[in-house]
Design an enzyme around this catalytic site. Structure first.
Site, PDB file in Angstrom:
ATOM      1  CG  ASN A  94       5.051  -7.718  11.648  1.00  0.00           C
ATOM      2  OD1 ASN A  94       4.924  -7.765  10.418  1.00  0.00           O
ATOM      3  ND2 ASN A  94       4.482  -6.786  12.386  1.00  0.00           N
ATOM      4  NE  ARG A 118       0.467  -7.782  10.702  1.00  0.00           N
ATOM      5  CZ  ARG A 118       0.471  -6.488  10.880  1.00  0.00           C
ATOM      6  NH1 ARG A 118       1.548  -5.894  11.347  1.00  0.00           N
ATOM      7  NH2 ARG A 118      -0.597  -5.780  10.630  1.00  0.00           N
ATOM      8  CG  HIS A 151      -5.225  -2.884  11.290  1.00  0.00           C
ATOM      9  ND1 HIS A 151      -5.718  -1.651  10.941  1.00  0.00           N
ATOM     10  CD2 HIS A 151      -3.881  -2.779  11.213  1.00  0.00           C
ATOM     11  CE1 HIS A 151      -4.722  -0.832  10.651  1.00  0.00           C
ATOM     12  NE2 HIS A 151      -3.587  -1.497  10.800  1.00  0.00           N
ATOM     13  NE  ARG A 194      -1.559   2.898   4.002  1.00  0.00           N
ATOM     14  CZ  ARG A 194      -1.531   1.958   4.957  1.00  0.00           C
ATOM     15  NH1 ARG A 194      -2.573   1.783   5.760  1.00  0.00           N
ATOM     16  NH2 ARG A 194      -0.496   1.188   5.093  1.00  0.00           N
ATOM     17  CD  GLU A 218      -1.410  -5.784  15.202  1.00  0.00           C
ATOM     18  OE1 GLU A 218      -0.632  -4.887  15.590  1.00  0.00           O
ATOM     19  OE2 GLU A 218      -1.931  -5.788  14.084  1.00  0.00           O
TER      20      GLU A 218
END
Ligand code: ADP
Length: 397
Positions: A7, A90, A179, A240, A383
């Site tokens: 990743n 990823r 995601h 965010r 993940e």
């Protein structure tokens, strides 16, 4: 078969070595602050953990350190590079082209490059990671697993923005969603836990971490999600803003804010951090709110309110909802936040059991009360394992 999962971010490289199909983790580690003087790398295996503190100028140096750590005679995980059979990566943005994990070839690399514009912070380091892994491990199979792929099933009515068509056709402006590996992983796990077929469950999956998104899943397929063209839309996040009136941007630009400062404002200075003025971490904010900090309390309330609103709208979209699933650092561990989100929803068929809500923290379980029509599930996401599974499936033969 040994599968190495990468990743790669703009300044970090995380990796995990799996023995498949047993799914045992043989090693995990990371390289952080690539490009800086105070970079560091670490590796954990069954032989212990070790850390290296040294300047790491660039990605090739970072990958070379990963190789040396994995091969370390005392605390490494492999004796020879040829023990690694495949790499899984990823990749954040797959654009409209990639609707699932794919073996990497020249065409796929060109496809990742073609959407650099859509994910300028993520896709370039993702591609560099693929190229570096090839330089180190040679010609072994590599697989790209896209954050956007699970959301390919979203219908046009949900993925199009209300802009003239040319902005979709000429600039690829549409909802992509992110995601995806996590939403898919917990959706499959939820189906298993409920004893239902993976393509018959209707779910609302809430991935709540530093970045947060929510997805509506019908018959096992994503039909809507809160993140859009970029990961900025939707829920309130650590730093965010999530949804806001686009008119705010014109108003601020007329006040003298330029594009870069607006980008920084909405991506790095807003969300929990912006509202509270003190932290992007839910644990800190819970403590501050308990101590009387009103801005911290407001940040947590706005965070929860936005999620409640999305849950309500996805219930309307799906009509039948079998379960609401919580995952990610906040979703898995934040029992107070889960309570805030789902309180006063009994008329919608959602009631949580406060004792179970406390018990199931960081472990899979159901926390709905006996009168709840809809299940409420905690499912830790993984993940890296999802990437390892896809990589194994696509390369085992
Ligand atoms: P990332 O998106 O970076 O992978 P994580 O999924 O690790 O993020 O989630 C990070 C968030 O999880 C932080 O806001 C942190 O406060 C929150 N978190 C972790 N543990 C708890 C906890 N026990 N209670 C509430 N929030 C928690």
């Amino acid at each position: 078969m040994k599968v190495l999962v990468f990743n790669c971010g703009s300044s970090s490289i995380k990796f995990k070595l799996f023995h498949m199909p047993e799914e045992n983790v043989l090693a995990e580690g990371l390289v952080e602050r690539v490009g800086s003087e105070d970079a560091f790398a670490s590796l954990k295996t069954s032989h212990g953990k070790f850390e290296i503190n040294q300047p790491i100028a660039d990605y090739p140096t970072g990958f070379s350190i990963i190789k040396d750590m994995l091969l370390n005679a005392e605390r490494g995980a492999i004796k020879s590079l040829s023990e690694v059979n495949a790499c899984g990566h990823r990749v954040v943005h797959g654009g409209e082209k990639f609707g699932g994990s794919m073996p990497i070839d020249n065409e796929l690399e060109t496809g990742i490059e073609a959407v650099f514009d859509l994910a300028p912070l993520h896709n370039p380091p993702n591609l560099t990671g693929i190229q570096q892994a090839r330089l180190i491990f040679g010609d072994i199979p590599q697989v790209a697993c896209f954050d956007t792929a699970f959301h390919h099933s979203i219908p046009e009515v949900a993925f199009r923005y209300a802009l003239p068509e040319k902005f979709y056709t000429d600039y690829q402006i549409r909802r992509y969603g992110f995601h995806g590996m996590s939403h898919q992983f917990v959706a499959r796990q939820a189906a298993r836990m409920m004893g239902m077929h993976k393509y018959s469950v209707n779910l609302i999956t809430c991935h709540l971490g530093n970045g947060s998104s929510i997805a509506a899943i019908r018959d096992g397929h994503s039909v809507d999600t809160s993140m859009g063209l970029t990961p900025l839309e939707g829920l309130v996040m650590g730093t965010r803003s999530g949804d806001l009136d686009p008119g705010i941007l014109f108003y601020l630009s007329r006040k003298g804010y330029d594009t870069d400062s607006l980008d920084t404002l909405l991506n790095k200075q807003s969300g929990l951090l912006g509202i509270s003025g003190s932290s992007n971490d839910v644990r800190d904010l819970e403590l501050k709110a308990a101590g009387g900090d009103e801005s911290a309390a407001l940040a947590l309330d706005i965070f929860a309110y936005r999620i409640k609103k999305y849950i309500g709208s996805y219930m309307a979209v799906l009509n039948r909802v079998d379960a609401i699933v919580f995952t990610g650092g906040i979703g898995e561990n934040g029992s107070a936040m889960r309570h805030r989100i789902l309180s006063n929803m009994d008329q919608q068929g959602i009631v949580i059991d406060d004792t179970r809500n406390e018990i199931y923290t960081g472990v899979p379980g159901e926390i709905q009360g006996v009168t709840s029509r809809i299940k409420v599930m905690i499912i830790p996401t993984n993940e890296e394992l999802a990437i390892a599974r896809d990589t194994y499936k696509l390369t085992k033969n």
